[in-house]
Design a protein around this motif. Structure first.
Motif, mmCIF file in Angstrom:
data_model
loop_
_atom_site.group_PDB
_atom_site.id
_atom_site.type_symbol
_atom_site.label_atom_id
_atom_site.label_comp_id
_atom_site.label_asym_id
_atom_site.label_seq_id
_atom_site.Cartn_x
_atom_site.Cartn_y
_atom_site.Cartn_z
ATOM 1 N N PHE A 82 0.913 -1.232 0.043
ATOM 2 C CA PHE A 82 0.144 0.067 0.096
ATOM 3 C C PHE A 82 0.971 1.153 0.045
ATOM 4 O O PHE A 82 1.852 1.229 0.627
ATOM 5 C CB PHE A 82 -0.824 -0.035 1.246
ATOM 6 C CG PHE A 82 -1.773 1.194 1.318
ATOM 7 C CD1 PHE A 82 -2.906 1.545 0.667
ATOM 8 C CD2 PHE A 82 -1.253 2.161 2.277
ATOM 9 C CE1 PHE A 82 -3.600 2.631 0.817
ATOM 10 C CE2 PHE A 82 -1.890 3.592 2.221
ATOM 11 C CZ PHE A 82 -3.207 3.443 1.499
ATOM 12 N N MET A 83 0.494 2.030 -1.051
ATOM 13 C CA MET A 83 1.124 3.513 -0.739
ATOM 14 C C MET A 83 0.418 4.676 -1.069
ATOM 15 O O MET A 83 -0.619 4.587 -1.875
ATOM 16 C CB MET A 83 2.230 3.520 -2.069
ATOM 17 C CG MET A 83 2.958 4.791 -2.149
ATOM 18 S SD MET A 83 4.157 4.861 -3.217
ATOM 19 C CE MET A 83 3.604 5.960 -4.525
ATOM 20 N N GLY A 84 0.356 5.426 -0.056
ATOM 21 C CA GLY A 84 -0.460 6.701 0.337
ATOM 22 C C GLY A 84 0.064 7.913 0.865
ATOM 23 O O GLY A 84 1.335 7.592 1.357
ATOM 24 N N ALA A 85 -0.536 9.092 0.907
ATOM 25 C CA ALA A 85 0.132 10.243 1.322
ATOM 26 C C ALA A 85 -0.117 10.018 2.947
ATOM 27 O O ALA A 85 -1.093 9.327 3.416
ATOM 28 C CB ALA A 85 -0.823 11.343 0.682
ATOM 29 N N GLY A 89 -6.741 10.805 5.628
ATOM 30 C CA GLY A 89 -7.414 10.348 4.401
ATOM 31 C C GLY A 89 -6.636 8.760 4.164
ATOM 32 O O GLY A 89 -7.220 7.977 3.377
ATOM 33 N N CYS A 90 -5.670 8.629 4.631
ATOM 34 C CA CYS A 90 -4.671 7.407 4.441
ATOM 35 C C CYS A 90 -5.203 6.351 5.307
ATOM 36 O O CYS A 90 -4.799 5.171 5.091
ATOM 37 C CB CYS A 90 -3.313 7.578 4.420
ATOM 38 S SG CYS A 90 -2.374 6.326 3.805
#
Length: 91
Positions: A82-85, A89-90
């Motif tokens: 998983f890659m997110g900011a 919101g992540c």
């Protein structure tokens, strides 16, 4: 099963008392135990908004994400990335 083996009849996890992680516990085990003990207490506080997420809400979100992955065909033992900011919101 002994009281020590029952995930819902234990005291604070070793990591809270000694700084050591109890062997054999998964992240799910730890979250389930904390949610059972302190479900309405803050798990995360997002400084950018002041919003918080309780242990119970985190457990529910984790269950929703696990169900989503299962519907996509992910099974226990599969590797998932998983890659997110950074930010709420992540979560």
């Amino acid at each position: 099963m002994t009281v020590a083996d029952d995930p819902f009849t234990w005291g604070p996890p070793d990591i809270l008392r000694t700084g050591e992680v109890q062997a054999g516990l998964s992240a799910r085990d730890v979250l389930d135990r904390h949610a059972a003990l302190r479900g309405d207490q803050p798990f995360l506080i997002f400084p950018e908004t002041g919003r918080s997420l309780t242990y119970g809400e985190a457990r529910q979100a984790a269950a929703r994400h696990a169900a989503l992955l299962a519907r996509a065909g992910v099974t226990p033992g599969d590797t998932v990335a998983f890659m997110g900011a950074n930010g709420q919101g992540c979560v």
